[in-house]
Design an enzyme around this catalytic site. Structure first.
Site, PDB file in Angstrom:
ATOM      1  N   ASP A 107      17.589  -3.058  -6.100  1.00 46.55           N
ATOM      2  CA  ASP A 107      16.452  -3.668  -5.419  1.00 46.55           C
ATOM      3  C   ASP A 107      16.419  -5.125  -5.870  1.00 46.55           C
ATOM      4  O   ASP A 107      16.035  -5.421  -7.002  1.00 46.55           O
ATOM      5  CB  ASP A 107      15.162  -2.925  -5.821  1.00 46.55           C
ATOM      6  CG  ASP A 107      13.902  -3.622  -5.311  1.00 46.55           C
ATOM      7  OD1 ASP A 107      14.018  -4.610  -4.559  1.00 46.55           O
ATOM      8  OD2 ASP A 107      12.798  -3.164  -5.669  1.00 46.55           O
ATOM      9  N   LYS A 127      14.658 -15.380  -3.486  1.00 45.68           N
ATOM     10  CA  LYS A 127      14.845 -14.561  -2.284  1.00 45.68           C
ATOM     11  C   LYS A 127      14.250 -15.248  -1.046  1.00 45.68           C
ATOM     12  O   LYS A 127      14.729 -15.080   0.066  1.00 45.68           O
ATOM     13  CB  LYS A 127      14.166 -13.211  -2.512  1.00 45.68           C
ATOM     14  CG  LYS A 127      14.456 -12.154  -1.468  1.00 45.68           C
ATOM     15  CD  LYS A 127      13.882 -10.831  -1.943  1.00 45.68           C
ATOM     16  CE  LYS A 127      14.061  -9.721  -0.938  1.00 45.68           C
ATOM     17  NZ  LYS A 127      13.556  -8.440  -1.490  1.00 45.68           N
ATOM     18  N   GLU A 181      14.438  -2.066   2.685  1.00 45.83           N
ATOM     19  CA  GLU A 181      13.594  -1.637   1.567  1.00 45.83           C
ATOM     20  C   GLU A 181      12.672  -0.473   1.946  1.00 45.83           C
ATOM     21  O   GLU A 181      12.600   0.517   1.207  1.00 45.83           O
ATOM     22  CB  GLU A 181      12.776  -2.825   1.039  1.00 45.83           C
ATOM     23  CG  GLU A 181      13.639  -3.807   0.254  1.00 45.83           C
ATOM     24  CD  GLU A 181      13.010  -5.177   0.070  1.00 45.83           C
ATOM     25  OE1 GLU A 181      11.800  -5.342   0.341  1.00 45.83           O
ATOM     26  OE2 GLU A 181      13.734  -6.098  -0.351  1.00 45.83           O
ATOM     27  N   ASP A 190       4.070  -2.324   1.295  1.00 42.04           N
ATOM     28  CA  ASP A 190       4.761  -2.889   0.131  1.00 42.04           C
ATOM     29  C   ASP A 190       4.086  -4.183  -0.309  1.00 42.04           C
ATOM     30  O   ASP A 190       4.257  -5.234   0.317  1.00 42.04           O
ATOM     31  CB  ASP A 190       6.240  -3.135   0.502  1.00 42.04           C
ATOM     32  CG  ASP A 190       7.054  -3.706  -0.671  1.00 42.04           C
ATOM     33  OD1 ASP A 190       6.457  -4.082  -1.696  1.00 42.04           O
ATOM     34  OD2 ASP A 190       8.291  -3.780  -0.536  1.00 42.04           O
TER      35      ASP A 190
END
Ligand code: ADP
Ligand code: MG
Length: 640
Positions: A25, A87, A187, A209
């Site tokens: 992850d 990211k 994800e 999330d």
């Protein structure tokens, strides 16, 4: 039944040989690596027993770098050379990055890849791919130490909304870090897999999330073990950090602490985060610290106060949730389960708000900051070939067997050849076989052999409502589409009328690797045999088409034949029908030639008649509607 297949030909895992595969992850705030050990997915900790690796890299002038907690500790002191949340920059150009001025970094556009963002650090100019690679390398080493060997590969997760450039950048980072990528998966899909939803009842699942700096909502549909992303949404500037910020502001106000040095602000932000995390498990959190300025902060933050000051943040997450449901054309009542992902979903007020919104208790019994890595590890384990006996998971990178359609005579027309990488889409046009045919049976098959009876039947459906036309006039476009999850949909559309029909199938449903290998071996052994049988079948179809055409011509224009001619034509038809039943192609061709010879005259007379009819003022359209064979491909056989 869930996703999975792998094994390039000849690469299938030897039995009992466990391959070292991990799930990663690669998060905005934190990254993790997990693997499956003795059938159980576990996160691999660092040497101090910590599961998370903060996604932060600090670059030094001597070329060395630090990753994780060590780098995080440098953030306050050396922000320019300490890259966090990289990211957000993956696969992005300079113009894509908003609020650049509020970040402590020095950006530059790259010369080789104009537009792609780069960061100037003491250790040199770094691309987001390189920074991510440094994080991934740390995780690779962690895994190799823990597992005692070299990694066969990794499944790396990306947000469902990541576009091609962002996914490619992630793959490049892995390559740079020396990690073979088995596959990138979304994800939310990974989280759903960790919860075992791929073995659950089919239906719609929402994945909520809330991470450190981002909020993502995904609506997934589970069908036959495959997750399809129906919609995604979120807020790229909303996460746990914002809750820290609210507590920070509360501290400033409660302790009347202005102005504040940069170092003290950093310190208080850290205290704020600690208080937030503490409140997840306690009713009151102490906030005590001595600032560099000498001032002492000694406060208590209660759950109630925290609830009040963070209420609008929680509410803010529900807006994108509503929108994602709307985009998917669904309401909360369609949602079968809600998966909680991201460390910030630990906060009780978030749990409560989500439960209330969806009118059901969310799934939260797995660690929300580990669940994505755990699901990725489970995928990696399967993709690497560590399958338990009886596991018939199938997730496709390439399609293992050709996909095609049944055509007349029980023949297979391959539309997507085997080993095509997915996603893939191909279309081909077909036509009707008989005059006035208003429906078409679409039979989707899988396999390498020429005959339908030797392949595997996947699905059947009918295209109805084709306007009656002469044989061969309809234009039916059949489209095969396989999405990245290996889901095949086949659609047929009649071009002139626009009538459509479609079906969705999972192509390798229930086929084991052994079955696939067996089918491939079979097709090689039968190649010659098949070619002969194909040619024979084609001749048989051709013969039947000719017989049909002649019979329909006799029906409409029989008066043009003398009794004797009619008898001869009928005899030729019977001879051809007999030949069509034999296995001899030569007999068949001869019998067809005979019938064509017998009807040559007849065809010419019908041609004359139709011309006369046309000259009498009828439109071509009416002629076609009357089914005049001289206007169709059938006339070819008659007239020549
Ligand atoms: P990302 O996916 O962005 O990498 P994570 O899922 O690791 O982020 O979530 C990090 C966030 O979760 C941080 O804001 C952190 O403070 C928060 N968090 C972690 N543990 C808790 C907790 N016990 N209570 C509240 N928030 C927490
Ligand atoms: Mg995350």
């Amino acid at each position: 039944m869930a996703l999975l297949q792998i094994a390039e030909p000849g690469e299938s895992a030897a039995p009992h040989q466990h391959k070292l595969a991990v799930g990663i992850d690669l998060g905005t705030t934190n990254s993790l690596v997990a693997t499956v050990r003795s059938g159980l997915a576990v996160v691999l900790n660092d040497e101090l027993g910590r599961p998370l690796l903060p996604s932060v890299v600090h670059y030094e002038a001597d070329g060395r770098n630090e990753v994780g907690y060590e780098a995080q500790a440098r953030q306050a002191l050396d922000p320019r050379n300490t890259i966090g949340s990289v990211k957000r920059f993956m696969g992005r150009g300079l113009h894509d990055i908003t609020h650049r001025e509020s970040m402590p970094y020095e950006f530059e556009s790259s010369a080789e890849a104009p537009g792609m963002v780069r960061l100037r650090t003491a250790g040199g100019v770094k691309s987001p791919v390189e920074v991510s690679a440094d994080i991934l390398r740390t995780l690779r080493l962690r895994a190799e130490v823990a597992l005692g060997g070299q990694l066969v590969g990794a499944v790396i997760t990306v947000p469902a909304y990541f576009d091609d450039a962002q996914r490619q950048a992630t793959k490049d980072a892995a390559k740079l870090a020396g990690i073979p990528v088995l596959r990138l998966i979304n994800e939310p899909t990974a989280a759903a897999i960790a919860y075992g939803l791929d073995n659950a009842a089919e239906g719609v699942y929402a994945v909520y999330d809330l991470g450190g700096g981002t909020f993502d909502i995904s609506v997934l549909n589970l069908s036959k073990g495959v997750f399809e992303v129906l919609s995604t949404g979120g807020d790229s500037a909303l996460g746990g950090d914002d809750f820290d910020q609210r507590i920070f502001c509360w501290i400033l106000e409660a302790a009347k602490l202005l102005p504040l040095s940069v170092e003290d602000a950093r310190l208080l932000l850290t205290r704020a985060r600690e208080a937030k995390e503490y409140l997840t498990y306690h009713g009151v959190a102490p906030v005590t610290t001595r600032l560099n300025s000498g001032e002492v902060v000694d406060l208590e933050l209660t759950t109630e106060t925290f609830g009040e000051i963070s209420q609008t943040l929680v509410a803010k997450t529900l807006q994108p949730v509503k929108k994602a449901l709307r985009d998917a054309g669904l309401t909360v009542f369609d949602v079968k389960g809600v998966v909680m992902v991201g460390g910030a979903t630990r906060m009780p007020q978030v749990q409560h708000a989500v439960g209330e919104f969806f009118k059901q208790d969310p799934l939260n019994n797995l660690d929300p900051d580990k669940v994505v890595a755990l699901g990725a590890a489970m995928q990696a384990n399967l993709l690497a070939g560590n399958r338990a006996p009886g596991d018939d998971w199938l997730l496709l990178d390439v399609i293992p067997l050709s996909l095609g359609l049944e055509t007349m005579g029980g023949l297979v027309e391959k539309i997507i050849p085997r080993n095509s990488t997915i996603p893939a889409a191909r279309a081909q046009e077909f036509t009707t076989f008989r005059d006035g045919q208003t429906a078409l049976a679409v039979h989707v098959v899988q396999g390498e052999r020429e005959l339908v009876s030797d392949c595997r039947s996947l699905a059947r459906f009918e295209l109805r409502g084709i306007p009656p036309m002469v044989a061969g006039a309809a234009r039916i476009r059949v489209t095969f589409q396989i999405d990245a999850d290996g889901l095949l949909s086949v659609a047929a559309r009649e071009q002139t009328s626009g009538v459509e029909a479609s079906v969705t199938v999972k192509p390798s449903y229930g086929l084991s690797d052994d079955e696939i290998a067996g089918m491939l071996k079979d097709s090689l052994a039968h190649t010659k045999d098949d070619a002969f049988r194909r040619a024979l079948k084609e001749a048989q179809v051709e013969a039947q088409r000719l017989i049909d055409a002649v019979q329909s011509a006799i029906k409409s224009d029989g008066e043009l034949l003398s009794a004797e001619q009619r008898t001869r034509v009928e005899a030729a038809i019977i001879k051809l029908q007999t030949a069509a039943l034999s296995e001899s192609r030569r007999h068949l061709t001869l019998a067809m030639d005979d019938l064509e010879a017998e009807t040559k005259d007849f065809a010419a007379r019908r041609m004359d008649k139709s011309i006369r009819r046309a000259l009498a003022g009828k439109s071509i359209h009416q002629l076609e509607a009357a089914g005049n064979p001289s206007q169709t491909q059938v006339s070819k056989g008659e007239a020549e």
